[in-house]
Structures are given as structure tokens and as C-alpha cells.
Design an enzyme around this catalytic site. Structure first.
Site, PDB file in Angstrom:
ATOM      1  N   HIS A 143       1.945   4.600  -7.203  1.00 44.43           N
ATOM      2  CA  HIS A 143       3.055   3.891  -7.863  1.00 44.43           C
ATOM      3  C   HIS A 143       2.860   3.857  -9.387  1.00 44.43           C
ATOM      4  O   HIS A 143       2.040   4.603  -9.927  1.00 44.43           O
ATOM      5  CB  HIS A 143       3.240   2.493  -7.251  1.00 44.43           C
ATOM      6  CG  HIS A 143       3.183   2.520  -5.746  1.00 44.43           C
ATOM      7  ND1 HIS A 143       4.225   2.963  -4.967  1.00 44.43           N
ATOM      8  CD2 HIS A 143       2.160   2.228  -4.887  1.00 44.43           C
ATOM      9  CE1 HIS A 143       3.864   2.925  -3.688  1.00 44.43           C
ATOM     10  NE2 HIS A 143       2.616   2.491  -3.601  1.00 44.43           N
TER      11      HIS A 143
ATOM     12  N   GLU B 139       0.618  -4.028  -6.468  1.00 42.56           N
ATOM     13  CA  GLU B 139      -0.203  -2.920  -5.967  1.00 42.56           C
ATOM     14  C   GLU B 139      -0.470  -1.877  -7.057  1.00 42.56           C
ATOM     15  O   GLU B 139      -1.583  -1.353  -7.155  1.00 42.56           O
ATOM     16  CB  GLU B 139       0.480  -2.244  -4.764  1.00 42.56           C
ATOM     17  CG  GLU B 139      -0.406  -1.183  -4.134  1.00 42.56           C
ATOM     18  CD  GLU B 139       0.363  -0.173  -3.284  1.00 42.56           C
ATOM     19  OE1 GLU B 139       1.508  -0.449  -2.899  1.00 42.56           O
ATOM     20  OE2 GLU B 139      -0.194   0.917  -3.052  1.00 42.56           O
TER      21      GLU B 139
ATOM     22  N   GLU C 260      -5.851   3.422   1.803  1.00 38.23           N
ATOM     23  CA  GLU C 260      -5.174   2.125   1.745  1.00 38.23           C
ATOM     24  C   GLU C 260      -6.296   1.090   1.820  1.00 38.23           C
ATOM     25  O   GLU C 260      -6.843   0.817   2.893  1.00 38.23           O
ATOM     26  CB  GLU C 260      -4.193   1.960   2.916  1.00 38.23           C
ATOM     27  CG  GLU C 260      -3.033   2.950   2.919  1.00 38.23           C
ATOM     28  CD  GLU C 260      -1.889   2.543   1.971  1.00 38.23           C
ATOM     29  OE1 GLU C 260      -2.036   1.524   1.255  1.00 38.23           O
ATOM     30  OE2 GLU C 260      -0.856   3.246   1.953  1.00 38.23           O
TER      31      GLU C 260
ATOM     32  N   HIS D 271      -4.343   3.386  -2.865  1.00 41.09           N
ATOM     33  CA  HIS D 271      -3.249   2.449  -2.575  1.00 41.09           C
ATOM     34  C   HIS D 271      -3.788   1.180  -1.929  1.00 41.09           C
ATOM     35  O   HIS D 271      -4.976   1.084  -1.599  1.00 41.09           O
ATOM     36  CB  HIS D 271      -2.253   3.093  -1.588  1.00 41.09           C
ATOM     37  CG  HIS D 271      -1.378   4.146  -2.191  1.00 41.09           C
ATOM     38  ND1 HIS D 271      -0.041   3.946  -2.455  1.00 41.09           N
ATOM     39  CD2 HIS D 271      -1.660   5.413  -2.592  1.00 41.09           C
ATOM     40  CE1 HIS D 271       0.476   5.050  -2.985  1.00 41.09           C
ATOM     41  NE2 HIS D 271      -0.494   5.963  -3.081  1.00 41.09           N
TER      42      HIS D 271
HETATM   43 ZN    ZN Z   1       1.154   2.237  -2.128  1.00 41.85          ZN
END
Ligand code: ZN
Length: 287
Positions: A80, A117, A250, A170
Site C-alpha cells: 500500500h 497498515e 502478512e 503486509h
Molecule cells: Zn496489505
């Protein structure tokens, strides 16, 4: 005259006596000093030349950290970006790497206290970069800061073409706040032919060493995502576009109170960064 003549020669003799004595005494003193001082000077001189740090040729080498990753290049993709929210650009459709399209990018998730995030991903990536560079690696990032928009997901794989591997960083945003733990995603091979390639096998290996490194750091896998927290997916465009071994980490669940607390602390982020660095190093040194 005779007396005078007899007396006169004595004067110089008397006058010279103190000079002669002084000469003999000083000569004895010097002669005695040489054998006494030289033996003690020689060892001192020899010792000094062997141990003085500034003596050329005898300076001990400076202690340097080992650089086992010298010559290796690691691509890091902090997921992102800080400017994604509210930008029309991120809904532009791009190649998903599997014959379809998907949004250029998304805003990502956040903790319940609004720690975003994209900021977490960015801060962890910087620390991973620092750790890898200390060990000699070159590190390239998919974005320059945490304020812009994008890049799009197709570019997040392709930028790594010249690297030895790609790790996308992430954090997950499962709405169920009891969901907890990390998972690692690797690209699902398109077909059996792709599955048999070295690239598919190498990405699977990278995923496995990252899972192992997270477990070594006492982080637990999220059981909702495959066995041992390792899952293969075909819908992650960044992984689909990678031409090098690639995996997405993640790190945890941002809606979970315990995971969020770890992500919001610098100490906790260091745990994630060290685990990612350790996994990357294990993969590179072992291959
Ligand atoms: Zn993400």
C-alpha cells in the site's frame, strides 16, 4: 733560578690534577652506565615495536561485522502507500498477471486505534533493509516513502526483476478480532508446467523459510490460512508479476488486540523485521 725553575713545573701538575680526576671519574661513570642500561633498553624497545597499535604492519585488523549477503540483492515491497486513501488512481484497472485485471492498489487495513497498515509495512521494511544492508546485501524498495500513491500491484512484482528474491510486507485485517497470527502467501502456479519450474519451487522454499523464521521468533501462525500459516494464492498480482522467487508476509492481524499492540510498538516491529531478515538470509545463504 734553580728553585724557581724547580717550582714552576709543579704548578701545571697541580692545576691539571682536578681535570685528570674529573676526566677519569666521568669516564668510569659513562663506562659503567653502558652495560647497565643497554640490556634494559633492548627488551623495552623490542616489546614496544611489537605491541604499539600505531606501528605500521602490526595494527590488528578492525573488527567488522560479517557480510554474508555481499553481492546479493533483495527486493522489499512495503504494501500500500500513505496517499492511497482518497486517490482515484488506485481504482485504475491493471493486469493481474493471470489474464484478468484488478485495482491498481488498495488502502490497506488499520488497527482499532487507526494505526495504518501502510505505515506499519513501511516502518518494518526500513528496519529489514537496515538489517540486510548491515550484512552486505543491496536492498531495493517498491516505493520511496510513505506519502505517495501506488505503485500499482503489477509494478510491485516487476520492479524486482534484477533482485535475488522479493518479499512483500503486509498486515492482515480480518474483521473477526479473535483471528490472530501471521501467514505467508506464495504464488500458486498457473498449471502443472509452471508448478514444475525452479521459480515455483524457489518461491515455495522462500515461503517455508519465512514461516520457520517467524516461528523461531515465537510468532504463531494464523490457522485460518493453510497448514503452518503457508498458503498459495493465484490472486496476488504482485507475486504473479514477479520473475524472481517471491512471497508475501502478512505479519499479523491488525484487528486483534494482542497483534495490534505488537505492531504499534517499535519493539514489536523489530520482532517482525528480524524474523523477515532472518528468513531472507537463511534462504539466500542456503541456496
Ligand atoms: Zn496489505
Amino acid at each position: 733560578m734553580g728553585n724557581t725553575g724547580a717550582v714552576l713545573p709543579l704548578r701545571p701538575a697541580h692545576a691539571l690534577l682536578p681535570l685528570l680526576l674529573a676526566s677519569v671519574l666521568s669516564g668510569c661513570a659513562l663506562g659503567a652506565a653502558d652495560p647497565q642500561t643497554r640490556p634494559s633498553e633492548n627488551p623495552r624497545t623490542a616489546g614496544a615495536s611489537a605491541s604499539t597499535p600505531g606501528t605500521p604492519g602490526t595494527v590488528p585488523p578492525t573488527t567488522e561485522a560479517p557480510r554474508p549477503l555481499e553481492g546479493r540483492t533483495v527486493a522489499l515491497d512495503p504494501g500500500h502507500n500513505g496517499g492511497n486513501a482518497g486517490s482515484a488512481e488506485i481504482t485504475r484497472q491493471v493486469d493481474d498477471g493471470r489474464g484478468g485485471t484488478k485495482d491498481c492498489n488498495t488502502t490497506g487495513t488499520a488497527t482499532n486505534s487507526d494505526y495504518a497498515e501502510h505505515a506499519f509495512n513501511w516502518e518494518v521494511a526500513l528496519e529489514v533493509r537496515e538489517q540486510l544492508e548491515k550484512h552486505g546485501a543491496s536492498v531495493v524498495l517498491s516505493r520511496d516513502d510513505d506519502e505517495g500513491v501506488g505503485p500499482c500491484v503489477d509494478e510491485r512484482g516487476a520492479f524486482a526483476d534484477d533482485a535475488d528474491l522479493l518479499v512483500s510486507i503486509h498486515a492482515n485485517g480480518t474483521e473477526d478480532t479473535s483471528a490472530q497470527g501471521f501467514h505467508v502467501i506464495v504464488p500458486e502456479p498457473l498449471d502443472d508446467e509452471v508448478a514444475a519450474t525452479d521459480l515455483a519451487a524457489d518461491s515455495a522454499d522462500l515461503g517455508e523459510v519465512l514461516v520457520a523464521a517467524f516461528e523461531d521468533a515465537d510468532l504463531s501462525p494464523n490457522p485460518a490460512y493453510g497448514e503452518d500459516g503457508l498458503v498459495a494464492r493465484s490472486d496476488i498480482a504482485g507475486l504473479n508479476h514477479a520473475s524472481v522467487p517471491a512471497a508475501m508476509v502478512e505479519c499479523g492481524e491488525m484487528r486483534n488486540v494482542e497483534d495490534a499492540a505488537r505492531m504499534e510498538s517499535s519493539e514489536g516491529r523489530s520482532v517482525y523485521a528480524s524474523a523477515i531478515s532472518a528468513g531472507i538470509e537463511e534462504y539466500l545463504i542456503g541456496d
